[in-house]
Design a protein around this motif. Structure first.
Motif, PDB file in Angstrom:
ATOM      1  N   ALA A  50       0.608  -1.221   0.062  1.00 38.61           N
ATOM      2  CA  ALA A  50      -0.098  -0.128   0.001  1.00 38.61           C
ATOM      3  C   ALA A  50       0.818   1.539  -0.249  1.00 38.61           C
ATOM      4  N   ASP A  52       1.764   5.175   0.830  1.00 43.06           N
ATOM      5  CA  ASP A  52       1.639   5.899   1.830  1.00 43.06           C
ATOM      6  C   ASP A  52       2.227   7.402   2.061  1.00 43.06           C
ATOM      7  N   GLN A  70      -4.651   9.976  -2.846  1.00 39.20           N
ATOM      8  CA  GLN A  70      -5.375   8.823  -2.685  1.00 39.20           C
ATOM      9  C   GLN A  70      -4.424   7.847  -2.667  1.00 39.20           C
ATOM     10  N   GLU A  72      -6.087   5.467   0.202  1.00 38.05           N
ATOM     11  CA  GLU A  72      -6.904   4.289   1.054  1.00 38.05           C
ATOM     12  C   GLU A  72      -7.567   3.359   0.220  1.00 38.05           C
ATOM     13  N   ASP A  73      -7.438   2.353   0.649  1.00 40.99           N
ATOM     14  CA  ASP A  73      -7.909   1.040  -0.637  1.00 40.99           C
ATOM     15  C   ASP A  73      -7.806   1.135  -1.975  1.00 40.99           C
ATOM     16  N   ARG A  74      -6.290   0.987  -1.784  1.00 42.98           N
ATOM     17  CA  ARG A  74      -5.310   1.122  -3.254  1.00 42.98           C
ATOM     18  C   ARG A  74      -4.075   0.054  -3.194  1.00 42.98           C
TER      19      ARG A  74
END
Length: 424
Positions: A50, A52, A70, A72-74
């Motif tokens: 993920a 940061d 962005q 998150e959830d990627r």
């Protein structure tokens, strides 16, 4: 070894399934979860990482404010295949991005996320958002690794040492969220020796990509009623003088800044005003203007030195205008920046690719391109990287985006053979 064409039906189904995921606007999660499941089913060793936002915010190409990135959830995901003594040979990364740009359905003849098969000029085609940029190329990399793994398990690929890693990264269209993270902090317990990014290059090896500076120009005027417009100061003539000055600098740079891989372009380092917002009411003189500008940066140049050239040219226009001198415009960086990236055409990954191309009857000398790609992140991390994939960049981001299917099959076979040569 098996022929890549033996995987054709399975590859078609794989590409169709991947395309059906709408991966715009940071919505890659479901597609990445599906890909990781497929990697596991194929027998690949799987990895996931993920981004940061805090770490990317100090990266020179990303916004300084972590809230603007962005993450998150990627997740980015990868599948690795080991051959022989994996530590005795190179690790070759086959990279593709799973995100796509938005599709304006009013401009499409079909549903952008419903893959449609057709025919053009006697060749079978696939139409969908991401067909060319770049879910077909990413899928071809997956099956190139499958081919090598199956050949090794069948005893048909002896003498190979090393690893092949297939990556599906997120956020390439936003500057390379997944690839930049992988370049900054290696997500694997082994080093990476070479990379191939399967962008749509028309089966041509691309060893240099252009950089770009993204800036926002703000110009102030003075409002007045349209019936007495001479009492106001419209921003439009001032903006037009600035725009023409930038175009003249673009032409000057095309003559002055030369690169052997870009000789085919008349304007190799283009400047483009992509968005203009001016005025507030039809009956009012437009008193403010904002314009988003993209400035091309040649391999070998820095963003800062090219930015300084355009800042200086703007200053000259301001100095020649009494109004602008009294009301100086601002010209600040915005959004994502792209640094140039270049790999030596004599690098082993380029040589292996060209040998594989020749064996498949595919012609093409290494070239440079005027767009940016995730390859630059790996190059800056010291990993020689080449772009090579099916499809035409002219189809990317366009309505009714299509790809010639025979190119996908050819690309997969060439990529598999290039990886095999590097691991031999």
């Amino acid at each position: 070894m098996p022929e890549f064409s033996e995987y054709d039906e399975e590859l078609r189904t794989f590409v169709e399934s991947l395309i059906e995921f709408d991966t715009t606007g940071g919505g890659e999660l479901a597609a990445q979860e599906w890909l990781r499941e497929r990697f596991e089913a194929f027998g690949f060793e799987t990895y996931e990482w993920a981004a940061d936002a805090e770490a990317l915010a100090v990266h020179p190409e990303f916004p300084d404010d972590p809230a603007e990135i962005q993450v998150e959830d990627r997740p980015s995901v990868a599948g690795a295949v080991e051959f022989g003594d994996p530590d005795a040979g190179p690790t070759v990364v086959l990279n593709g991005h799973v995100d796509v740009v938005p599709a304006d359905e009013t401009l499409w003849e079909t549903d952008p996320f419903d893959p449609v098969w057709g025919e053009e000029d006697g060749e079978e085609t696939l139409t969908a958002r991401g067909a060319a940029d770049m879910k077909a190329g990413l899928s071809a990399c997956v099956f190139a690794a499958r081919l090598l793994m199956d050949a090794a398990e069948a005893g048909e690929a002896s003498g190979l040492d090393g690893r092949v890693v297939v990556e599906s990264v997120v956020g390439e269209e936003e500057g390379g969220v997944g690839a930049a993270t992988a370049a900054l902090d290696n997500p694997y317990p082994f080093d990476r020796d070479a990379a191939l990014v399967a962008e749509p290059t028309g089966l041509t090896p691309v060893v240099a990509t252009e950089g770009s500076v993204m800036k926002r120009l703000h110009v102030d005027g003075r409002s007045a009623h349209a019936a007495r417009r001479w009492n106001g100061e419209s921003v439009l003539p001032h903006f037009e003088r600035i725009r023409r000055a930038f175009e003249r600098l673009e032409a000057e740079r095309a003559e002055r800044v030369r690169h052997p891989l870009y000789e085919r372009f008349d304007s190799p380092w283009p400047v483009n005003v992509g968005v203009v917002r001016a005025g507030s009411w039809p009956s009012s003189v437009p008193a403010s203007l904002d314009a988003d500008v993209r400035i091309g940066v040649a391999p070998g140049e820095t963003l800062e030195e090219v930015e300084a050239e355009y800042d200086e040219r703007l200053a000259e226009v301001v100095a020649d205008s009494e109004w602008l001198s009294a009301h100086p415009p601002t010209f600040e960086r915005t959004a994502i920046q792209f640094t140039p990236g270049e790999t030596d055409p004599d690098a082993a990954v380029v040589g292996a690719l060209r040998e594989a191309m020749a064996a498949a009857g595919v012609e093409g000398e290494p070239v440079g391109e005027t767009y940016g790609a995730d390859s630059r992140h790996y190059i800056h991390a010291g990993i020689p990287t080449v772009l090579f994939g099916p499809g035409d960049i002219d189809e990317a981001h366009f309505p009714n985006e299509s790809i010639a299917w025979p190119e996908v099959s050819t690309a997969g076979g060439v990529v598999a053979d290039a990886a095999r040569r590097l691991l031999s």
